[in-house]
Design a protein around this motif. Structure first.
Motif, short mmCIF file in Angstrom:
data_model
loop_
_atom_site.label_atom_id
_atom_site.label_comp_id
_atom_site.label_asym_id
_atom_site.label_seq_id
_atom_site.Cartn_x
_atom_site.Cartn_y
_atom_site.Cartn_z
N GLU A 200 3.33 -6.36 2.60
CA GLU A 200 4.55 -6.90 2.40
C GLU A 200 4.37 -7.84 0.85
O GLU A 200 5.41 -8.03 0.30
CB GLU A 200 4.87 -7.92 3.56
CG GLU A 200 5.29 -6.94 4.83
CD GLU A 200 5.44 -7.91 5.93
OE1 GLU A 200 5.13 -9.11 5.77
OE2 GLU A 200 5.92 -7.51 6.90
N VAL A 203 4.70 -5.74 -1.87
CA VAL A 203 6.03 -5.27 -2.00
C VAL A 203 7.07 -6.47 -2.73
O VAL A 203 7.91 -6.48 -3.44
CB VAL A 203 6.94 -4.99 -0.60
CG1 VAL A 203 8.26 -4.90 -0.78
CG2 VAL A 203 6.33 -3.52 0.01
N GLN A 207 9.04 -6.27 -6.01
CA GLN A 207 10.26 -6.68 -6.13
C GLN A 207 10.57 -7.63 -7.26
O GLN A 207 11.43 -7.15 -8.07
CB GLN A 207 10.74 -7.25 -4.68
CG GLN A 207 12.23 -7.49 -5.04
CD GLN A 207 13.42 -6.18 -4.65
OE1 GLN A 207 12.78 -5.27 -4.24
NE2 GLN A 207 14.09 -6.32 -5.49
#
Length: 449
Positions: A200, A203, A207
């Protein structure tokens, strides 16, 4: 023989059973009658037993047991004849019974059955004793079977307990193994959760990088759009310059166009003069007249016999085939399964094609016969008869679809007649301009010759 106190011989017929024959005795009696049955003539048998005279002893005892037992009880003469056959077959036992001293070692059921047939004095007691003996034997046998069954159940219970104990130990071992596996899975789960958290975070970082890249791309797109607008302006200027150049070119060519037009007029006038000099006739045939079609005012397949004839009259088919360039398309299996469905498919095809060949020779029409390829287990080796085109539909294509393709391939106006009883086929080809004809009409035309 034993005599009664009244001076008359007592053959035991006055004695009567007060209960039904025991099953074991009855079976032995039926077997005695069946064995003695074969030694009697048809005339010596009771009327109701004569139909079983030719049966084998075992079948006779099976199918005529009730009838033989009833005849033995109600027909004294028949019982006497059976008794004579029994004395011939078992002279020692019957002699002992006649003397009133049955052999002690003999089977009680055999003794009772023989006594029932011979009817000596005291035969009722012998039958009753045999029944009681059979009951005692059955009870003892049932007791033995019960003890054996109980012993078997005890053995099965012991085995079940042993199996239960072994199964319990196995389940306990599996439970311990499952607990250890669960602990291992918990550890793996905790490790997986840590990996998810790290993923996470990665990610979120990706992003952020994507957002930055998107902003940079937006700036580049804006710059590209500005460049495109500049290039479009330059393109418009170039097109205007090109149009001005073309206009100037057209104005420069106007003199040349005048000279060419003058030369063309000269050639045309010379051609007309040459035509007058050679006296050429006007053209009588036009290209449009070479196309095969039905002109206005002529008969079409839809106009044939609309009033005068029945739809099932084979004369309609003759009128249709008499039209110029008529094309007859036949739904093969639809016709054969209407006319002769009991024949094998191969013979159906050969018979239909032979009849179509004769029809083609008589009418001169083009004939195409279509068969459904899905009906075939293997490719068909078939030499089409003279004047008939034979087609099989390809895999995945039905004969109905192939017929519609044939109709659509024909030029508008050509007479096309389709023979099929299939309503869906008839409606489809009628919309395409063809004339549907029922299969029974073609079959009637064949029968007419």
């Amino acid at each position: 023989m034993v005599e009664t106190t009244g001076g008359e011989p007592d053959d035991g017929t006055a004695e009567v059973l007060d209960r039904p024959l025991p099953d074991g005795v009855r079976r032995r009696v039926v077997q005695i009658v069946s064995d003695g049955f074969g030694g009697l003539t048809i005339g010596e048998l009771p009327t109701q037993l004569r139909q079983f005279a030719r049966f084998a002893p075992n079948r006779r005892a099976k199918f005529a047991g009730n009838a033989m037992a009833a005849a033995l009880e109600t027909d004294p003469l028949f019982r006497q004849r059976i008794a004579e056959k029994l004395r011939e077959a078992q002279s020692e036992l019957t002699g002992a019974l006649d003397s009133g001293a049955p052999p002690p070692a003999a089977d009680p059921l055999d003794v009772a059955a023989a006594a029932y047939v011979l009817r000596p004095t005291g035969w009722v007691k012998l039958v009753a004793a045999a029944g009681e003996e059979a009951l005692r034997a059955d009870a003892e046998r049932a007791d033995e079977e019960s003890r054996a069954e109980m012993e078997r159940l005890r053995h099965e219970l012991a085995e079940a307990r042993a199996q239960t104990k072994a199964e319990t130990e196995r389940l306990r071992t599996e439970l311990e193994s499952a607990k250890k596996e669960a602990e291992s899975l918990h550890r793996k789960l905790r490790g997986a959760l840590s990996d998810v958290k790290r993923g996470e975070a990665a990610v979120r970082k990706l992003q952020a990088e994507t957002d930055t890249g998107r902003a940079e791309a937006q700036v580049q797109v804006s710059a590209a759009e500005s460049e495109i607008r500049r290039l479009k302006t330059r393109l418009g200027e170039a097109e205007a310059a090109l149009e001005a150049t073309r206009r100037a070119t057209r104005e420069g060519r106007s003199v040349e166009d005048m000279r060419v037009r003058l030369l063309l007029d000269t050639v045309l006038e010379a051609t007309q003069g040459l035509r007058r000099e050679l006296a050429l006739p006007p053209v009588s045939v036009r290209p449009a007249e070479t196309v095969d079609a039905v002109e206005p005012g002529r008969m079409t397949p839809k106009d044939i016999a609309t009033r005068a004839l029945s739809e099932h009259d084979p004369a309609i088919l003759d009128q249709l085939l008499a039209l110029p360039q008529a094309h007859l398309v036949v739904d093969g299996y639809n016709v054969t399964k209407t006319g002769y469905p009991q024949m094998p498919l191969e013979k159906q095809r050969l018979r239909l094609l032979g009849q179509l060949s004769q029809l083609a020779a008589q009418t001169g029409a083009e004939v195409t016969c279509v068969f459904d390829g899905a009906e075939l287990a293997a490719p068909v080796l078939l030499a089409p008869p003279r004047g008939v085109r034979v087609l099989f539909s390809k895999p995945g294509v039905t004969a109905d679809e192939l017929i519609r393709q044939l109709v659509r391939a024909e030029p508008p106006g050509r007479p096309v007649i389709v023979v099929s009883t299939d309503r869906e086929v008839a409606d489809g080809i009628a919309k395409a301009g063809a004339r549907p004809v029922a299969s029974v009409v073609l079959l009637k035309r064949f029968s007419r010759g």
